[in-house]
Design a protein around this motif. Structure first.
Motif, mmCIF file in Angstrom:
data_model
loop_
_atom_site.group_PDB
_atom_site.id
_atom_site.type_symbol
_atom_site.label_atom_id
_atom_site.label_comp_id
_atom_site.label_asym_id
_atom_site.label_seq_id
_atom_site.Cartn_x
_atom_site.Cartn_y
_atom_site.Cartn_z
ATOM 1 N N PHE A 70 -7.298 4.552 -4.337
ATOM 2 C CA PHE A 70 -8.632 4.253 -3.803
ATOM 3 C C PHE A 70 -9.119 5.277 -2.782
ATOM 4 O O PHE A 70 -10.250 5.185 -2.322
ATOM 5 C CB PHE A 70 -8.682 2.842 -3.215
ATOM 6 C CG PHE A 70 -7.669 2.557 -2.129
ATOM 7 C CD1 PHE A 70 -7.919 2.887 -0.815
ATOM 8 C CD2 PHE A 70 -6.460 1.939 -2.438
ATOM 9 C CE1 PHE A 70 -6.994 2.621 0.176
ATOM 10 C CE2 PHE A 70 -5.526 1.656 -1.452
ATOM 11 C CZ PHE A 70 -5.798 2.000 -0.139
ATOM 12 N N VAL A 71 -8.304 6.270 -2.452
ATOM 13 C CA VAL A 71 -8.790 7.413 -1.675
ATOM 14 C C VAL A 71 -7.847 8.583 -1.923
ATOM 15 O O VAL A 71 -6.629 8.454 -1.851
ATOM 16 C CB VAL A 71 -8.899 7.082 -0.169
ATOM 17 C CG1 VAL A 71 -7.554 6.718 0.443
ATOM 18 C CG2 VAL A 71 -9.542 8.226 0.595
ATOM 19 N N LEU A 72 -8.424 9.731 -2.264
ATOM 20 C CA LEU A 72 -7.647 10.930 -2.582
ATOM 21 C C LEU A 72 -7.471 11.772 -1.319
ATOM 22 O O LEU A 72 -8.423 11.970 -0.567
ATOM 23 C CB LEU A 72 -8.366 11.745 -3.654
ATOM 24 C CG LEU A 72 -7.648 12.994 -4.189
ATOM 25 C CD1 LEU A 72 -6.396 12.607 -4.955
ATOM 26 C CD2 LEU A 72 -8.588 13.810 -5.077
ATOM 27 N N ALA B 163 -5.253 15.195 -9.610
ATOM 28 C CA ALA B 163 -5.112 14.236 -8.513
ATOM 29 C C ALA B 163 -3.672 14.250 -8.043
ATOM 30 O O ALA B 163 -2.758 14.175 -8.856
ATOM 31 C CB ALA B 163 -5.514 12.844 -8.990
ATOM 32 N N CYS B 164 -3.470 14.338 -6.740
ATOM 33 C CA CYS B 164 -2.101 14.358 -6.212
ATOM 34 C C CYS B 164 -1.922 13.263 -5.172
ATOM 35 O O CYS B 164 -1.963 12.094 -5.520
ATOM 36 C CB CYS B 164 -1.785 15.752 -5.682
ATOM 37 S SG CYS B 164 -1.734 16.977 -7.035
ATOM 38 N N ALA B 165 -1.770 13.602 -3.906
ATOM 39 C CA ALA B 165 -1.511 12.576 -2.897
ATOM 40 C C ALA B 165 -2.720 11.655 -2.724
ATOM 41 O O ALA B 165 -3.854 12.123 -2.612
ATOM 42 C CB ALA B 165 -1.163 13.230 -1.567
ATOM 43 N N CYS B 166 -2.466 10.360 -2.694
ATOM 44 C CA CYS B 166 -3.545 9.383 -2.580
ATOM 45 C C CYS B 166 -2.994 8.093 -1.974
ATOM 46 O O CYS B 166 -1.786 7.909 -1.873
ATOM 47 C CB CYS B 166 -4.158 9.098 -3.944
ATOM 48 S SG CYS B 166 -2.968 8.391 -5.118
ATOM 49 N N LEU B 167 -3.896 7.220 -1.583
ATOM 50 C CA LEU B 167 -3.529 5.861 -1.212
ATOM 51 C C LEU B 167 -3.783 4.981 -2.423
ATOM 52 O O LEU B 167 -4.830 5.078 -3.068
ATOM 53 C CB LEU B 167 -4.367 5.353 -0.033
ATOM 54 C CG LEU B 167 -4.034 5.869 1.364
ATOM 55 C CD1 LEU B 167 -4.855 5.121 2.404
ATOM 56 C CD2 LEU B 167 -2.562 5.748 1.676
ATOM 57 N N VAL C 46 0.874 -1.175 0.000
ATOM 58 C CA VAL C 46 0.000 0.000 0.000
ATOM 59 C C VAL C 46 0.910 1.224 0.000
ATOM 60 O O VAL C 46 1.818 1.342 0.827
ATOM 61 C CB VAL C 46 -0.925 0.022 1.230
ATOM 62 C CG1 VAL C 46 -1.821 1.267 1.197
ATOM 63 C CG2 VAL C 46 -1.782 -1.241 1.282
ATOM 64 N N PHE C 47 0.661 2.130 -0.933
ATOM 65 C CA PHE C 47 1.544 3.281 -1.135
ATOM 66 C C PHE C 47 0.774 4.575 -0.921
ATOM 67 O O PHE C 47 -0.354 4.738 -1.409
ATOM 68 C CB PHE C 47 2.115 3.248 -2.547
ATOM 69 C CG PHE C 47 3.098 4.345 -2.850
ATOM 70 C CD1 PHE C 47 4.424 4.232 -2.454
ATOM 71 C CD2 PHE C 47 2.710 5.486 -3.536
ATOM 72 C CE1 PHE C 47 5.347 5.239 -2.731
ATOM 73 C CE2 PHE C 47 3.615 6.494 -3.820
ATOM 74 C CZ PHE C 47 4.943 6.374 -3.412
ATOM 75 N N ALA C 48 1.372 5.510 -0.194
ATOM 76 C CA ALA C 48 0.810 6.846 -0.026
ATOM 77 C C ALA C 48 1.755 7.838 -0.683
ATOM 78 O O ALA C 48 2.906 7.968 -0.278
ATOM 79 C CB ALA C 48 0.650 7.177 1.458
ATOM 80 N N GLY C 49 1.267 8.496 -1.723
ATOM 81 C CA GLY C 49 2.123 9.425 -2.437
ATOM 82 C C GLY C 49 1.446 9.926 -3.692
ATOM 83 O O GLY C 49 0.212 9.879 -3.826
#
Length: 350
Positions: A114-116, A233-237, A93-96
Motif C-alpha cells: 500500500f506504499v512503495l 517494485a521493491c521495498a514496500c509496506l 504489517v510487513f516492510a520488505g
C-alpha cells in the motif's frame, strides 16, 4: 461587580467558583479528549538497509506520531531471506520486498502493498578486478564461482536474471553462499569467488577499494530498467487485504507518514542526514554512508505510488526464473493498492 463599556456584569460567589473551576478543568479535559495513539508493529526485512530509510525516518522525525500512530519497528531475523521463510513469519504489517506480496497471493493468502519505498533491488553483480581479466562481460562468467547472500534470496534471483539476459543458464555458474558481508568481501579479495552479487555496504566498499568491476547495477533506475525492461517494485509496506479493509485509518496513517518522509528525503542534505539517520546505517563510516546514499538516492520512490508496470515486471521475472511457484490466478493488479498513497500524495504535495 465589573463594568465594561456600559455593561454591568454581576458576579455571584457561586458563579465565580463555577467559572474558576471550568477554567481550571478545561485544559485537563482537553488533554483527556485527545485520542490515544494507535499501536502498530511493523516487521522489517533488513532494517538497516537504504530501501527502508524512509520508514525509519518517518519514525525518527515524528511523522507516525503526528498521524496518530505509535509505531514499533521490529527487524525480521537475518536468517529469514527466502520467500517461503518470509511468508511464514507472523507479520501483520510487513516492510520488505514486494515479491513477498506476490508470493502470498500465490499461496492463497492475499496481501497488498500500500506504499512503495524503493524502486530497485539494490543488488550489484561484479567481478574481481584482481583475479579476473579486464574487459570481460557477463557472458564470460561460464564456470565462474559467484558469491551470493544465500539460496533463494533476492541476491541469487538478481544474479540468475542477469545471467539469463546475457544468454546463460544459472547452471553455467556455481553459486557460493556468503551470508556475511565481511565473508563476501574476503572471498572476492582472496579469489575464492570470481564474482559477487551483493548489496551495500559491501559493494561500495569494494568499489572504493578498486577490487570490484561492476557488470550490472540495480542501485540505479537506469540499471534496473535496463535489466528488467522497465520499472520494478521493491521495498514496500504491505498487509493482508483483510487487515487493510478492517483498519483503513491505520493504513492511511502509515502511508501518509512514509510519503511525507519520501518528500523530506528529496531535499535532505548531508547535515540533515547526519542529524537524523541512525548510526546503524553508517556502518561505522559516515562518509561511506553518504557515498552509498548518493549512489542509490534516485532509487527511492517519489510519492509512494506503485506503477502498474512495476508489479507486472517483477512477476514476469519471477515466472521466467521458473521458481516452484504456481502463479495461476495471481493478478498483479490485485497485489497492491494506490488509494492510500494517492491521498498521502495530495496531502503532502508529493
Amino acid at each position: 461587580m465589573a463594568a465594561r463599556k456600559g455593561v454591568v456584569v454581576r458576579w455571584s460567589r457561586r458563579g465565580w467558583l463555577l467559572g474558576a473551576a471550568s477554567c481550571t478543568l478545561a485544559p485537563a479535559l482537553a488533554v483527556r479528549a485527545q485520542p490515544a495513539a494507535t499501536p502498530v508493529e511493523i516487521h522489517v526485512q533488513g532494517l538497516d538497509r537504504l530501501p527502508h530509510l524512509p520508514l525509519v525516518l518517518a519514525e525518527r522525525l515524528g511523522f507516525f506520531q503526528e498521524a496518530g500512530l505509535r509505531v514499533t519497528l521490529t527487524p525480521v531475523p537475518e536468517g529469514l531471506r527466502t520467500l517461503e521463510a518470509l511468508a511464514q513469519w507472523p507479520a501483520v504489517v510487513f516492510a520488505g520486498s514486494f515479491e513477498r506480496a506476490l508470493y502470498m497471493h500465490a499461496i492463497g493468502r492475499p496481501h497488498q502493498a500500500f506504499v512503495l519505498m524503493s524502486r530497485s533491488p539494490q543488488m550489484v553483480l561484479g567481478t574481481s578486478a584482481i583475479h579476473m581479466p579486464a574487459g570481460q562481460g557477463v557472458a564470460d562468467l561460464v564456470g565462474a564461482q559467484i558469491g551470493i547472500q544465500g539460496s533463494g534470496t533476492v541476491s541469487e534471483r538478481v544474479a540468475q536474471w542477469v545471467l539469463m539476459r546475457a544468454g546463460l543458464k544459472p547452471t553455467d555458474v556455481q553459486f557460493v553462499e556468503l551470508r556475511d558481508a565481511t565473508q563476501a568481501m574476503a572471498a572476492l579479495n582472496s579469489g575464492t569467488v570470481e564474482a559477487l552479487c551483493y548489496g551495500d555496504p559491501a559493494v561500495t566498499r569494494l568499489e572504493l577499494a578498486g577490487v570490484l568491476r561492476v557488470l550490472a547495477d540495480t542501485r540505479t533506475l537506469r540499471g534496473t530498467e535496463q535489466l528488467f525492461g522497465g520499472p520494478v517494485a521493491c521495498a514496500c509496506l504491505s498487509a493482508s487485504q483483510a487487515f487493510i479493509e478492517a483498519h483503513p485509518q491505520v493504513v492511511q496513517g502509515l502511508a501518509s507518514a512514509v510519503v511525507r518522509s519520501l518528500v523530506w528525503l528529496r531535499t535532505a542534505g548531508p547535515s540533515d542526514l547526519m542529524r537524523h539517520v541512525p548510526e546503524a546505517y553508517m556502518h561505522g563510516d559516515r562518509s561511506l554512508f553518504l557515498e552509498i546514499f548518493l549512489r542509490s538516492r534516485e532509487s527511492l520512490a517519489v510519492d509512494g505510488l506503485m506503477p502498474e508496470a512495476a508489479a507486472l515486471n517483477v512477476m514476469k521475472a519471477l515466472d521466467r526464473l521458473r521458481l516452484p511457484i504456481d502463479w495461476q490466478g495471481v493478478q498483479p493488479g490485485n497485489t497492491y493498492t494506490n488509494r492510500f498513497a494517492m491521498r498521502a500524495r495530495q496531502q503532502w504535495r508529493a
